[in-house]
Enzyme design. Structure first.
Site, short mmCIF file in Angstrom:
data_model
loop_
_atom_site.label_atom_id
_atom_site.label_comp_id
_atom_site.label_asym_id
_atom_site.label_seq_id
_atom_site.Cartn_x
_atom_site.Cartn_y
_atom_site.Cartn_z
N HIS A 296 20.79 25.50 -14.58
CA HIS A 296 21.73 26.41 -13.94
C HIS A 296 21.95 27.64 -14.82
O HIS A 296 21.90 27.57 -16.05
CB HIS A 296 23.03 25.72 -13.54
N GLU A 340 26.47 26.19 -10.28
CA GLU A 340 26.51 24.77 -10.67
C GLU A 340 27.94 24.41 -11.06
O GLU A 340 28.45 23.36 -10.69
CB GLU A 340 25.56 24.51 -11.85
N HIS A 461 32.82 24.44 -22.11
CA HIS A 461 33.59 25.11 -21.08
C HIS A 461 34.73 25.98 -21.64
O HIS A 461 35.69 26.28 -20.92
CB HIS A 461 34.15 24.11 -20.06
ZN LIG Z 1 26.11 22.94 -17.33
#
Ligand SMILES: [Zn+2]
Length: 498
Positions: A296, A340, A461
């Protein structure tokens, strides 16, 4: 990517490829019995028990994946993020620039490139969101300690809090909000507080809405202040309440408020819409079986996504390069997926756009998501119960990495990344992963070095997932293994029976 690795048995590492293969014969690997180029299974369900060596074919890749080339792509995508507000999330200019970058690289390698467009639900959270405990309690601001989840409804609610799904709380099953039973005693009209549960966040929201909750806060006590992540609810359809993802400190304040019967006010300003976004699909060759590789290309909304997943994109580019230069039978196809992080939307759109004949033509799909974790645990996809032929790819990658001195674990990543819809279409899948926010165990540290008790990717993240958060050499090593598997599949030296 989200995956929770379970501890697995360790393996000794090895030296130069062929010599080590024989060495491995003595050390042992667990290949499946199904495919002709595998050997007897040790025992069902067990991974790591040495049985007979996986006979790695001799392959001429014509070269190595260069660390320098990997670093060049990582730096380019890091710069793209810095030039576009620090992110490369779908629906943003940073994502579009990433598409232009990889498309240009692939064209320069001689690939036929297309950028099929599809419509996706976009999402944005406007600044100014707050969560306030009344009667002089704390106020938390959206940003570091809490986020509206992707596709959360916007709005303002004030209500008392009820906890759900905590072991022993409010007469429920204690299944962390994932079971209907957790919500039987829930007093409608309250804001619900749950811990993160073993299900899709969307499932928890649906239970909460059915039980009459006016808002939901999922607080993760593993997250320190400033470390809030923003899970996705997959689609805005059917999401009617504000849904917050928060760090442990927010959870504690809400737990106290629930106990004291104090009201809490939540205000979030979110925007959902629709936009046309592009995948990148590139092909080299046109005959024989199609062997696919994918990664992704989008980042999360709150960070540049260089380990997640510029590392996979960089690896896919260099594997494509190596295979084009090496020459190969069959057809190489590489996919760079959009959205994604919003719910696997790009890879799903691609797979559902294929006819059954086109699906049958794909011999295998390899996924690369997060290869550069700085406190890595090397993991090879092993989707137990996955499409037939997948375990052959698993065993090849484990054996190849082992020969390279990397003791990889076998890991079932469920629906954690873009391999999922290929597996759903019964296409044999494989992949490599190096770990997300899970903590490395003592055993894993003993086997692969690094820090036990620390997350595999401390910036998963987060805004700090920059070029400094990626081990480029490791990415090159894992990419070499994936390139070898691709070539073996293209040359028919590794077969999935597809
Ligand atoms: Zn990922």
């Amino acid at each position: 990517m989200t995956a929770r690795p379970m501890p697995r048995r360790r393996r000794p590492s090895g030296t130069a490829l062929l010599a080590v293969l024989l060495l491995l014969a003595a050390c042992g690997i667990v290949p499946p019995t199904s495919s002709p180029n595998a050997s007897a299974h040790a025992s069902p369900g067990a991974s790591g028990v040495a049985a007979t060596p996986f006979p790695l074919p001799s392959l001429d890749l014509g070269g190595e994946v260069s660390v320098g080339a990997i670093s060049r792509h990582l730096e380019a995508l890091d710069a793209i993020a810095r030039q576009h507000g620090g992110i490369r999330a779908v629906g943003t200019p940073g994502y579009d620039a990433s598409v232009e970058y990889v498309a240009a690289e692939l064209e320069a390698m001689g690939y036929t490139v297309s950028t099929p467009q599809f419509s996706v639900h976009t999402f944005a959270e406007e600044p100014g969101g707050t969560l306030t405990v009344m009667d002089g309690g704390p106020t938390f601001e959206a940003g570091d300690d809490m986020h509206a989840m992707i596709y959360s409804a916007d709005g303002e609610v004030t209500a008392r809090v009820a906890t759900v799904g905590f072991p022993g709380s409010d007469g429920g099953e204690g299944n962390r909000g994932c079971s209907e039973g957790d919500w039987e005693e829930f007093p409608a009209g309250r804001i619900a507080l749950t811990p993160p549960g073993p299900c899709l966040r969307r499932d928890t929201v649906e239970h909460a809405q059915d039980a009459g909750a006016v808002g939901l806060v999922v607080a993760n006590d593993q997250w320190e202040p400033g470390e809030a992540r923003r899970p996705t609810l997959l689609s805005p359809d059917g999401i009617d309440i504000p849904v917050i993802s928060a760090v442990g400190e927010v959870g504690e304040a809400l737990d106290d408020a629930a106990e004291a019967g104090t009201e809490v006010g939540i205000r979030v300003d979110t925007r959902t819409g629709d936009a046309g976004v592009r995948n990148v699909v590139a092909q080299h060759g046109s005959a024989g079986p199609v062997v696919m590789l994918g990664a992704h290309l989008d980042s999360v909304m709150d960070g540049p996504g260089i380990n997640d997943n510029a590392s996979g994109a960089a690896a896919a580019l260099e594997i494509a390069h190596l295979l084009a230069d090496a020459g190969h039978s069959g057809t190489v196809r590489v996919g760079f997926w959009a959205a994604e992080e919003f719910g696997l939307h790009g890879s799903r759109d691609y797979v559902t756009s294929l006819s059954s004949a086109e699906i049958d033509a794909i011999a295998a799909y390899l996924n690369l998501d997060m290869l550069g974790s700085v406190n890595a645990v090397p993991m090879v996809y092993a989707n137990f119960g996955g499409p037939d032929g997948s375990s052959t790819i698993t065993d090849f990658l484990v054996a190849w990495l082992q020969a390279d001195g990397v003791a990889a674990e076998r890991e079932d990543l469920g629906n954690g990344s873009d391999h999922f819809f290929f597996a759903q279409a019964d296409i044999p899948i494989g992949g490599i992963f190096s770990g997300a926010s899970e903590e490395k165990s003592e055993d894993q540290a003993a086997a692969n070095g690094g820090q036990a008790g620390e997350p595999m990717d401390p910036c998963y993240h987060l805004v700090c997932d920059t070029i400094d958060n990626v081990d480029a050499e490791q990415v090159a090593t894992y990419a070499q293994a994936a390139a070898a598997a691709m070539l073996a599949l293209l040359e028919g030296q590794l077969t999935t029976g597809q």
